[in-house]
Design a protein around this motif. Structure first.
Motif, PDB file in Angstrom:
ATOM      1  N   SER A   1      27.528  16.216  33.470  1.00 41.47           N
ATOM      2  CA  SER A   1      28.187  15.172  32.667  1.00 41.47           C
ATOM      3  C   SER A   1      27.201  14.528  31.708  1.00 41.47           C
ATOM      4  CB  SER A   1      28.781  14.080  33.573  1.00 41.47           C
ATOM      5  OG  SER A   1      29.811  14.607  34.342  1.00 41.47           O
TER       6      SER A   1
ATOM      7  N   GLN B   1      35.845  13.039  32.400  1.00 38.20           N
ATOM      8  CA  GLN B   1      36.400  13.443  33.690  1.00 38.20           C
ATOM      9  C   GLN B   1      37.510  12.475  34.107  1.00 38.20           C
ATOM     10  OE1 GLN B   1      33.573  14.290  36.743  1.00 38.20           O
ATOM     11  NE2 GLN B   1      35.091  14.212  38.368  1.00 38.20           N
TER      12      GLN B   1
ATOM     13  N   ASP C   1      34.897  17.718  30.559  1.00 39.03           N
ATOM     14  CA  ASP C   1      34.211  17.359  31.800  1.00 39.03           C
ATOM     15  C   ASP C   1      35.181  17.455  32.972  1.00 39.03           C
ATOM     16  OD1 ASP C   1      32.337  16.578  33.598  1.00 39.03           O
ATOM     17  OD2 ASP C   1      31.825  14.690  32.587  1.00 39.03           O
ATOM     18  N   GLU C   2      35.023  18.487  33.775  1.00 33.31           N
ATOM     19  CA  GLU C   2      35.895  18.724  34.932  1.00 33.31           C
ATOM     20  C   GLU C   2      37.375  18.558  34.545  1.00 33.31           C
ATOM     21  OE1 GLU C   2      34.349  19.547  37.769  1.00 33.31           O
ATOM     22  OE2 GLU C   2      32.384  18.555  37.709  1.00 33.31           O
TER      23      GLU C   2
HETATM   24 MG    MG Z   1      30.074  15.174  36.266  1.00 32.32          MG
END
Ligand code: MG
Ligand code: ADP
Length: 262
Positions: free
Chosen positions: A44, A90, A167-168
């Motif tokens: 991240s 995320q 991000d994810e």
């Molecule tokens: Mg992360």
């Protein structure tokens, strides 16, 4: 010219919590890249750097040949960068802030000075693409996590950036929403966008990337290569803390085995 040239970049939060250590990579236009690694390995943080939200303590990161430092990101340079690069956080809670879904999706293009008619058109199109047109007047706070992710992605696609940092992207989604999202991202990728996905999910890396960088607990890159090659090295995936152990019930008894990626 590369999209990103990242040269020996290190960063610590508050000068003491190391988050990235000596990371180098190049990313060419249109590449589909996975940043793979366990929790806390710096994925991240690297995406935040690629989005110029944090800057290296040492080393250099360049976007299209221009070093990303605060001094290079004023006025038109900043608008150029923001039109070209968009990060999906995320946690969509951080991303959404407008009162309604439609306002949120419209915000990016308007903020970047895209003429109102064009911005409205893009927002409508994005809502359709993400199949959330029915949510347009809803409050963003009152949506499910999957709906929030869709709204956040609609907002990014409305900007129509050449580079998507994800991000994810499927974290917290049920299997159907996951599938849907992967299809949407893949089709955005087909139009030539550069897509960089941080994940610890090997399936997602498999679906969304051709090239993978593996991050370790030491916050550095320990392997890289074609995603297929990286994912087929079961022995090393275990070393990297990346195999998922699949746990399920057989005849009333739990049973675990590794998930193979071939
Ligand atoms: Mg992360
Ligand atoms: P990943 O995305 O791979 O899980 P992160 O980039 O979030 O990794 O974190 C890398 C390291 O930086 C971790 O050790 C984490 O504890 C630390 N870190 C992340 N964000 C912060 C923060 N805001 N303040 C202090 N340390 C942080």
């Amino acid at each position: 010219m590369n999209i990103y040239d990242i040269d020996n970049v290190s960063f610590s939060y508050s000068g003491k919590f190391s988050a990235i250590s000596g990371v180098s990579m190049t990313i060419a236009p249109g590449e589909k890249v996975a940043l793979l690694g366990p929790n806390g390995s710096g994925k991240s943080t690297l995406l935040r750097m690629m989005d110029a939200l944090v800057f290296p303590d040492s080393g250099e990161i360049s976007f299209m040949g221009r070093v990303l430092i605060e001094d290079n990101l004023h006025d038109e340079a900043n608008t150029f960068f923001r039109k070209n690069v968009a990060l999906l956080f995320q946690n969509p809670e951080i991303q959404l802030f407008s009162p309604t879904v439609f306002d949120d999706v419209l915000f990016g293009p308007m903020q970047l000075g895209i003429p109102r008619d064009e911005a409205l058109h893009r927002a409508e199109e994005s809502l359709e693409k993400l199949r959330i047109a029915a949510l347009r007047d809803r409050s963003t706070h009152e949506l499910s996590i999957g709906e929030k992710k869709r709204v956040a992605i609609a907002g990014l696609l409305a900007i129509d950036p050449g580079v998507l940092l994800l991000d994810e992207p499927t974290a917290g989604l049920d299997p159907r929403s996951c599938r849907d999202l992967i299809d949407i991202i893949s089709s955005a990728g087909e139009s030539g966008k550069t897509i960089i996905t941080a994940t610890h999910d090997l399936h997602l890396a498999d679906e969304l990337s051709d090239k993978a960088f593996v991050f370790s607990d030491e916050k550095t890159i320990i392997a890289s290569g074609a995603t297929n090659d990286v994912l087929s090295d079961t022995e090393r995936l275990r070393e990297w803390n990346l195999t998922h152990i699949h746990r399920h019930k057989h005849g009333g008894r739990w049973h675990e085995h590794e998930h193979k990626h071939l």
